[in-house]
Scaffold this active site. Sequence first.
Site, PDB file in Angstrom:
ATOM      1  N   CYS A   1       0.453  -7.964  11.533  1.00 22.69           N
ATOM      2  CA  CYS A   1       0.772  -8.219  12.945  1.00 22.69           C
ATOM      3  C   CYS A   1       0.033  -9.453  13.459  1.00 22.69           C
ATOM      4  CB  CYS A   1       0.431  -7.010  13.812  1.00 22.69           C
ATOM      5  SG  CYS A   1       1.580  -5.647  13.580  1.00 22.69           S
TER       6      CYS A   1
ATOM      7  N   ASP B   1      -9.831  -9.508   8.970  1.00 25.09           N
ATOM      8  CA  ASP B   1      -9.255  -8.179   8.685  1.00 25.09           C
ATOM      9  C   ASP B   1     -10.200  -7.011   8.961  1.00 25.09           C
ATOM     10  OD1 ASP B   1      -7.011  -6.658   7.738  1.00 25.09           O
ATOM     11  OD2 ASP B   1      -8.064  -6.305   5.859  1.00 25.09           O
TER      12      ASP B   1
ATOM     13  N   ARG C   1       0.842  -1.189   0.000  1.00 22.71           N
ATOM     14  CA  ARG C   1       0.000   0.000   0.000  1.00 22.71           C
ATOM     15  C   ARG C   1       0.882   1.246   0.000  1.00 22.71           C
ATOM     16  NH1 ARG C   1      -1.755   0.738   4.356  1.00 22.71           N
ATOM     17  NH2 ARG C   1      -1.265  -1.128   5.539  1.00 22.71           N
TER      18      ARG C   1
ATOM     19  N   SER D   1      -1.567  -3.840  10.242  1.00 21.10           N
ATOM     20  CA  SER D   1      -1.286  -4.737   9.120  1.00 21.10           C
ATOM     21  C   SER D   1      -0.067  -5.607   9.418  1.00 21.10           C
ATOM     22  CB  SER D   1      -0.991  -3.902   7.869  1.00 21.10           C
ATOM     23  OG  SER D   1      -2.030  -2.976   7.675  1.00 21.10           O
TER      24      SER D   1
ATOM     25  N   HIS E   1     -10.770  -2.069  11.513  1.00 27.53           N
ATOM     26  CA  HIS E   1      -9.708  -2.946  11.008  1.00 27.53           C
ATOM     27  C   HIS E   1      -9.495  -4.062  12.031  1.00 27.53           C
ATOM     28  CE1 HIS E   1      -5.282  -3.139   9.386  1.00 27.53           C
ATOM     29  NE2 HIS E   1      -6.055  -4.004   8.782  1.00 27.53           N
TER      30      HIS E   1
ATOM     31  N   ARG F   1       1.426 -12.309  -0.787  1.00 25.20           N
ATOM     32  CA  ARG F   1       0.076 -12.534  -0.260  1.00 25.20           C
ATOM     33  C   ARG F   1      -0.579 -13.779  -0.843  1.00 25.20           C
ATOM     34  NH1 ARG F   1      -2.202  -8.504   3.353  1.00 25.20           N
ATOM     35  NH2 ARG F   1      -0.570  -6.935   3.519  1.00 25.20           N
TER      36      ARG F   1
ATOM     37  N   LYS G   1      -9.793  -2.095   1.595  1.00 30.31           N
ATOM     38  CA  LYS G   1      -9.386  -0.955   2.414  1.00 30.31           C
ATOM     39  C   LYS G   1     -10.165   0.306   2.013  1.00 30.31           C
ATOM     40  CE  LYS G   1      -6.414  -3.500   4.467  1.00 30.31           C
ATOM     41  NZ  LYS G   1      -6.644  -3.919   5.843  1.00 30.31           N
TER      42      LYS G   1
ATOM     43  N   TYR H   1      -1.226  -3.600  -7.068  1.00 31.72           N
ATOM     44  CA  TYR H   1      -1.101  -4.304  -5.786  1.00 31.72           C
ATOM     45  C   TYR H   1      -2.450  -4.338  -5.052  1.00 31.72           C
ATOM     46  CZ  TYR H   1      -0.445  -5.260  -0.934  1.00 31.72           C
ATOM     47  OH  TYR H   1      -0.618  -5.783   0.318  1.00 31.72           O
TER      48      TYR H   1
HETATM   49  C1  OXD Z   1      -3.352  -4.559   5.277  1.00 30.12           C
HETATM   50  C2  OXD Z   1      -4.038  -5.698   4.640  1.00 30.12           C
HETATM   51  O1  OXD Z   1      -2.385  -4.033   4.700  1.00 30.12           O
HETATM   52  O2  OXD Z   1      -4.958  -6.250   5.259  1.00 30.12           O
HETATM   53  O3  OXD Z   1      -3.770  -4.181   6.380  1.00 30.12           O
HETATM   54  O4  OXD Z   1      -3.711  -6.057   3.505  1.00 30.12           O
HETATM   55 MN    MN Z   2      -5.487  -5.233   7.071  1.00 32.44          MN
END
Ligand code: OXD
Ligand code: MN
Length: 603
Positions: free
Chosen positions: A269, A294, A86, A267, A245, A386, A225, A216
Amino acid sequence: MENIAPAISPPTGLGGNKPANKAVLDWVHEVESLTAPANIFWCDGSAAENDYLLGEACRMGVLIKLDQAKAPGCYLHRSKPNDVARVEQFTLICTPTKEEAGPTNHWADPAETYSKLHGLLKGAMRGRTMFVVPYIMGPPESPLAKVGYEITDSIYVVLSMRIMTRMGAQASKKLGEKLDAEFNRGVHSLLEIDPEHRWICHFPQDNTIISVGSGYGGNVLLSKKCLALRIASYLAKQQGWLAEHMLILGVESPDGKKHYVAAAFPSACGKTNFAMLIPPEHFAGWKITTVGDDIAWMQIGKDGRLYAVNPENGYFGVVPGTSYRSNPNAMQAIEHDTLFTNVALTSEGGVWWEGKDGPPPNEATDWKGNPWTPASKEKAAHPNSRFAVPMQNNPVLDAEVNNRDGVPISAIIFGGRRSDTMPLVFRAFDWEHGVYLGATMASETTAAATGAVGKVRRDPMAMLPFCGYNIGDYFQHWLKTGPRLTNPPLIFHVNWFRKDAEGKYLWPGFGENMRVLKWIIDRCEGKSGARKTAIGCIPRPEDLDLEGLEGVTPGQIEELLSVEPEEWQKELAGQAEFFESLAPNVPEELLAQHQKLAERLDR
Ligand code: OXD
Ligand code: MN
């Protein structure tokens, strides 16, 4: 690998699913006039359409088909090396005034931004197919469900949206024919995938998103998002609900009692790992199920509790570090029908990444398409590589995932990646203190966004990059939500990442996090003990069920649960500095909480 594909010529019967709503048709034709594609492909979300598009994507080099005997339905995509995360600095909130976007967002004037984007989009899809992707976010019958359309010139986006959303004809059916029916307008064009022309722009007042110059996921799957967090948080503020989130998980005890928990971690984590946790042997009979990994949309139920739905239909998870040790359920989920991005390709047509079980392959092709061996200095998989996988693949998918009313939330957990300061777990004294914990949350940065990795930054409620309006108003919205709940969830803070003086993690994490979760659940039932400290209520070692936990000494448990005065003075100053950076947007209640924390620490 190709990211930009030329136009496709679908066979009769595919690509013709025009919606009936004239407002949608008019808008699509406006975008068509602007971008001048070779043709339009109206998606219906069917299996036949998906098979055809997968075939075309492979033929054009957008995807590589993995060995289908070993990985049925699995494909690999490589994004451009300059386009792997991002881009927060190019993510804009375009509201009439800068004040509405607030101090944590990059703001731009809506009219100027539309004009700049229209300039970039002019003729941008020449020679390409323009796909129109209808989708629903949320269980379709949920009062929170939203219909969106994403127009894109990326076949990879179409294939990913089918995994990540409830995509297809059902969305157009839900929208119906009414001209004033509300839908999100998303426009995405790869342009030339040039970082100089990369903009992710939100127009909350128009329910519109325009994303250009990137391929991406986090920048281009506009449902995620962009709609489900940035636009949805703006709508949620107006309509009295929360778009967060957060993962959502179910915890069932051996006696069949079930609780649901929502947790906000920044993100990369470990939200996906936590949401799919497998309890250690000692916790026989306990079951964790996943509602979402998420995003949570939460509203107040008739009984005064907070109810959450997962608006998504799939998981877009970080691959490196995923293994049968860290997340067996994810490993099982991604065995089939999964779209991988930026992992390594083995000579047998399989995929590999750092942290996968077993030895690395003797040779592979790295995420950039270059030959790789274990002696290579470069990583085989990008740290932000991913998987996109349908939630139906999750062996522990919660039975209520499609419930229109959502699941009742007993506890909210905030957490960050902190080497020091933050104990393993503690509980807020009350809702307002809990909002303070969320608002002052901090975490070391990860590869999910471009920029430095490992720097501590404040990330309130893990929403710093995702709150679509003024963060001060967002805090206020949280403060106001508590008193509207007659039976509010308890609020906790966790930290799986505390390190010792040698820089070694003190807590094993993963499945062992069940021990912390059990303390949290017991707390919700008024059962578990704690000691009251300046920062909140922390379990004493004897309050945690540590039976069978290996490799952690009693001294390390003490350290994990300790409050170090010097570290907390630094933390207090860091929190003050953050609030100053937001001035004058911080609600009085939170400034007062800061003052009270300072006083408690002094005592
Ligand atoms: C983030 C995702 O970047 O969920 O938070 O992809
Ligand atoms: Mn996320």
